[in-house]
Write a protein that holds these residues in place. Structure first.
Motif, short mmCIF file in Angstrom:
data_model
loop_
_atom_site.label_atom_id
_atom_site.label_comp_id
_atom_site.label_asym_id
_atom_site.label_seq_id
_atom_site.Cartn_x
_atom_site.Cartn_y
_atom_site.Cartn_z
N ALA A 1 0.83 -1.21 0.00
CA ALA A 1 0.00 0.00 0.00
C ALA A 1 0.86 1.25 0.00
O ALA A 1 0.54 2.24 -0.68
N LEU A 2 1.98 1.22 0.74
CA LEU A 2 2.87 2.38 0.79
C LEU A 2 3.49 2.64 -0.58
O LEU A 2 3.61 3.78 -1.02
N ALA A 3 3.87 1.56 -1.27
CA ALA A 3 4.47 1.72 -2.60
C ALA A 3 3.47 2.37 -3.57
O ALA A 3 3.83 3.24 -4.37
N LYS A 4 2.19 1.96 -3.50
CA LYS A 4 1.18 2.54 -4.37
C LYS A 4 0.96 4.02 -4.03
O LYS A 4 0.80 4.85 -4.92
N LEU A 5 0.93 4.33 -2.73
CA LEU A 5 0.69 5.71 -2.33
C LEU A 5 1.84 6.61 -2.75
O LEU A 5 1.63 7.70 -3.31
N GLU A 6 3.08 6.16 -2.52
CA GLU A 6 4.24 7.00 -2.86
C GLU A 6 4.33 7.23 -4.37
O GLU A 6 4.85 8.25 -4.82
N GLN A 7 3.81 6.29 -5.15
CA GLN A 7 3.88 6.44 -6.60
C GLN A 7 3.05 7.61 -7.08
O GLN A 7 3.37 8.23 -8.11
N VAL A 8 1.97 7.94 -6.38
CA VAL A 8 1.09 9.02 -6.83
C VAL A 8 1.26 10.30 -6.03
O VAL A 8 0.61 11.30 -6.33
N LEU A 9 2.13 10.29 -5.02
CA LEU A 9 2.34 11.50 -4.24
C LEU A 9 3.14 12.52 -5.05
O LEU A 9 4.07 12.15 -5.78
N ALA B 1 6.04 15.28 -5.67
CA ALA B 1 7.45 15.17 -5.26
C ALA B 1 7.67 15.75 -3.86
O ALA B 1 8.39 15.18 -3.05
N LYS B 2 7.05 16.92 -3.57
CA LYS B 2 7.29 17.55 -2.27
C LYS B 2 6.78 16.68 -1.12
O LYS B 2 7.39 16.63 -0.05
N LEU B 3 5.65 15.95 -1.35
CA LEU B 3 5.13 15.09 -0.30
C LEU B 3 5.97 13.82 -0.16
O LEU B 3 6.15 13.30 0.94
N ARG B 4 6.46 13.29 -1.30
CA ARG B 4 7.35 12.13 -1.22
C ARG B 4 8.57 12.45 -0.38
O ARG B 4 9.03 11.63 0.42
#
Length: 324
Positions: A104-112, A114-117
């Motif tokens: 789930a974290l990998a999916k979320l980080e993919q769409v965040l 850049a500043k939020l990542r």
């Protein structure tokens, strides 16, 4: 807010909050009229989102469960909170949730953006999550209990290895020191009880709703924190001298081991009131790989004798030495 697509997304985000919003409150938040809110709600329904409206002085709009999951809309702080929570869940006491949390974290980080990542990675790098030792919780048990708490539904379950069946009005789930506890009113015992969730088996909501009783404390968390030994199972005292420095023992005897006192550079003493299984503690002490001596704990002593008997019975008989 004159941009209709942006306004619809903002409206959908508000309706995903688990509460009802009156038409006037939505209009104020969106900066539009009540009539525009009604039209926007109709547009969401046409798109397949199940928006329910209730009438009356306390009525309003809310999003209910539908046949398809709508896009999850969160703001920046909520996205960061979810990501940090998923990182922490990778080392949690819920059995099997580690891999799901990483996916789930990998999916979320993919769409965040850049500043939020960057924010998530900085927080992740600065936050240390210790590996979990000790009993884990079945996520299905946890979700069943959470639903019963939310729905105010009486629930039956087995407890402490199936040695008893409980009929409970569950009012709160509380995580403390990487364990989960359930606070509920035990109907058979006519009193409040705290149950360790890892000892709960086969919870079954009965369908009977209940009106919450006045809590015995300000909140379930306050009550559980103040009842450190009332887990619905007996506690026991231990005092053990361990032939190892405190640094070698720390973190290897559970989340709440008790008092570890150094006696000298190579020896320490464990003094505690434990609420876990004496058998589990016996195995953890043996796993230290160092000599130790139990001074005062009949329960722990009995478990060690049982383990010693198992070991002795599993060994081949000792052959007599040949006569010279």
């Amino acid at each position: 807010m004159n941009d209709t697509p942006a306004r619809l997304l903002r409206l959908l985000s508000l309706l995903q909050t688990p509460r009802e919003f009156s038409g006037s409150e939505l209009a104020e938040r969106l900066g539009v009229t009540d009539r525009t809110v009604r039209r926007d709600v109709d547009r969401l329904r046409e798109l397949g989102y199940p928006v329910e409206a209730t009438m009356g002085a306390t009525g309003g709009y809310r999003l209910v469960a539908g046949t398809a999951m709508p896009p999850l809309l969160v703001d920046d702080d909520e996205a960061v909170a979810i990501a940090v929570g998923l990182r922490a869940a990778a080392g949690s006491a819920v059995a099997g949730i580690e891999e799901a949390s990483v996916r789930a974290l990998a999916k979320l980080e993919q769409v965040l953006p850049a500043k939020l990542r960057r924010r998530v990675r900085v927080l992740g790098a600065a936050t240390a999550t210790p590996a979990h030792e000790g009993p884990t919780v079945d996520p299905e048990v946890l979700s069943t209990l959470a639903a019963a708490v939310t729905n105010r539904e009486r629930t039956r379950f087995g407890y402490a290895g199936g040695s008893s069946r409980r009929h409970v009005e569950p009012v709160g789930l509380v995580p403390i020191r990487r364990r989960w506890y359930l606070l509920g009113h035990d109907l058979d015992r006519a009193d409040w009880r705290v149950f360790r969730v890892d000892r709960i088996e086969r919870p079954q909501p009965t369908g009977a709703r209940f009106t919450p009783r006045p809590l015995p404390a300000a909140s379930p968390a306050d009550y559980v924190a103040g009842r450190r030994t009332d887990w619905g199972a007996p506690s026991y005292r231990v005092q053990v001298t361990i032939s190892a420095p405190v640094a070698r023992v720390t973190g290897r005897l559970g989340d709440d081991p008790g008092d570890l006192t150094p006696l000298d550079e190579d020896t320490c003493r464990l003094t505690a009131t434990r609420d876990d299984s004496p058998e589990w503690l016996a195995h953890r002490l043996l796993a230290l790989g160092v000599p130790f001596r139990v001074h005062a704990s009949p329960e722990l002593t009995e478990q060690l004798r049982t383990i010693a008997s198992r070991i002795e019975s599993s060994l081949p008989p000792v052959e007599p030495a040949p006569l010279s």
